[in-house]
Enzyme design. Structure first.
Site, PDB file in Angstrom:
ATOM      1  N   GLY A  10      14.445 -40.459  64.060  1.00  0.00           N
ATOM      2  CA  GLY A  10      15.840 -40.607  64.503  1.00  0.00           C
ATOM      3  C   GLY A  10      15.966 -39.960  65.865  1.00  0.00           C
ATOM      4  O   GLY A  10      15.768 -38.742  66.002  1.00  0.00           O
ATOM      5  N   ILE A 119      18.158 -33.500  58.141  1.00  0.00           N
ATOM      6  CA  ILE A 119      19.501 -33.256  58.704  1.00  0.00           C
ATOM      7  C   ILE A 119      20.476 -34.367  58.301  1.00  0.00           C
ATOM      8  O   ILE A 119      21.681 -34.145  58.220  1.00  0.00           O
ATOM      9  CB  ILE A 119      19.427 -33.150  60.248  1.00  0.00           C
ATOM     10  CG1 ILE A 119      18.459 -32.033  60.665  1.00  0.00           C
ATOM     11  CG2 ILE A 119      20.802 -32.909  60.848  1.00  0.00           C
ATOM     12  CD1 ILE A 119      18.366 -31.816  62.173  1.00  0.00           C
ATOM     13  N   HIS A 176      26.495 -29.021  51.279  1.00  0.00           N
ATOM     14  CA  HIS A 176      27.020 -29.244  52.634  1.00  0.00           C
ATOM     15  C   HIS A 176      28.165 -30.258  52.557  1.00  0.00           C
ATOM     16  O   HIS A 176      28.115 -31.345  53.109  1.00  0.00           O
ATOM     17  CB  HIS A 176      25.894 -29.761  53.524  1.00  0.00           C
ATOM     18  CG  HIS A 176      26.285 -29.920  54.962  1.00  0.00           C
ATOM     19  ND1 HIS A 176      26.929 -28.950  55.675  1.00  0.00           N
ATOM     20  CD2 HIS A 176      26.105 -30.967  55.822  1.00  0.00           C
ATOM     21  CE1 HIS A 176      27.123 -29.384  56.921  1.00  0.00           C
ATOM     22  NE2 HIS A 176      26.646 -30.607  57.028  1.00  0.00           N
TER      23      HIS A 176
END
Ligand code: APR
Length: 317
Positions: A10, A119, A176
């Site tokens: 990415g 991430i 998260h």
């Protein structure tokens, strides 16, 4: 000694900021991978051309071929959609799961000895997928969220108290998501409890109100940025937070960082990833530190983890 190698799966906003941070530190050679043709090559060339002016010397390669991540010490996965205004991180799950599946297979096949930092959102689900599909040992697969959430908490405390962010220490645990768990009790300014400083400034009642606002802002901080940017989500702070983890691993720093790690009994959770304080070094997640949570913190942590469990249990793996 051979240079370290980091692969970024990415090469969007976060990937682009990360490579610039890594170049400035001469942390490792970097491979930027993306499915978009030209974007990773263009960013790589741009960084290489920045190097003479900046005086840094790392090699950056852009690619659309997974074979090029071979030999990576660390792979960082940012591939996937970012949020648009009105979306929660969970809304990304269907698309990003598909992307994560292909990335994880490619990592397993091309960089079997790498550490992996995930991430992509929804983070807790993506890191679970990555761990299960790669089959890598749990110390080598971790998610980046706690450092970011804790940094946001610290930034808001520093703004409120008008003190240097350097002296503010905070810890955010759990998933998260909007139900993450900022630990008020552990927030301090060089050892001085933040609540003590707020109470001195405002008195006990108002101090609690101010802290509640800071906690709320921390929980929705990602959404606040999405609402402002409108075209994507935060990228400076996630890339910088991932850098702290990358340095901890590649420099064997033994840092104590909140990391999304696989829990196997710690915090009463078995078989799920959640944000907890960890010692991070050359062996990845080297130790999980168990804190004593009070009743209120425990309830919040359990709620946050139950949300992660519901999402993960819904996945067909
Ligand atoms: N393989 C590799 N890269 C992919 C794939 C794939 N299958 N699918 C998409 N990508 C790439 C896109 O082409 C894009 O360049 O992932 C990149 C994502 O970059 P951005 O859209 O700029 O998103 P970014 O802000 O970097 O965030 C990435 O991290 O914080 C999370 O929610 C965020 O899930 C998002 C991720």
């Amino acid at each position: 000694m051979a240079r370290k190698k980091i692969a970024l799966i990415g090469s969007g906003q976060i990937g682009g900021v990360f490579v610039q941070l890594a170049a400035a530190r001469e942390l490792a050679d970097i491979v930027l991978f993306d499915i978009l043709e030209g974007v990773p090559q263009g960013k790589a060339l741009d960084i290489m051309e920045a190097s003479p002016a900046a005086g840094h010397d790392i090699h950056v390669q852009g690619t659309n071929r997974y074979e090029d991540i071979e030999g990576s010490d660390l792979v960082i996965v940012t591939a996937g959609l970012a949020r648009k205004p009105g979306m929660s991180r969970d809304d990304l799950v269907t698309t990003n799961s598909r992307i994560m599946r292909s990335a994880a297979v490619a990592i397993r096949e091309n960089a079997p000895d790498a550490h992996v930092i995930v991430i992509s959102n929804p983070l807790d689900v993506m890191v679970t997928l990555c761990h299960r599909i790669t089959g890598f040992p749990k110390n080598r697969v971790m998610g980046m969220a706690g450092i970011l959430d804790s940094a946001r908490f610290a930034a808001f405390v520093a703004m409120e108290l008008q003190v240097s962010v350097k002296d503010v220490h905070t810890l955010v645990l759990g998933g998260h998501g909007d139900d993450m768990v900022p630990l008020i009790r552990y927030a301090n300014v060089n050892g001085i409890p933040v609540m003590y400083l707020l109470e001195k400034k405002y008195g006990a009642e108002k101090a609690m109100e101010v802290m509640s606002e800071i906690v709320k802002r921390t929980r929705y901080a990602g959404g606040e940025i999405v609402g402002l940017l409108k075209t994507g989500s935060a990228f400076y702070s996630p890339a910088t937070s991932a850098m702290a983890m990358a340095e901890a691993i590649l420099k064997d720093q033994k840092r104590v960082l909140p990391v999304c790690a696989l829990l196997e009994g710690e915090y009463g959770v078995n078989g799920y990833f959640a944000g907890v304080p960890c010692v991070v070094g050359a062996n990845g997640v080297e130790q999980i530190i168990e804190l004593e949570l009070n009743r209120e913190e425990r309830t919040m942590f359990d709620e946050s983890v139950s949300h992660v469990k519901a999402m993960v249990d819904n996945l067909s793996l």
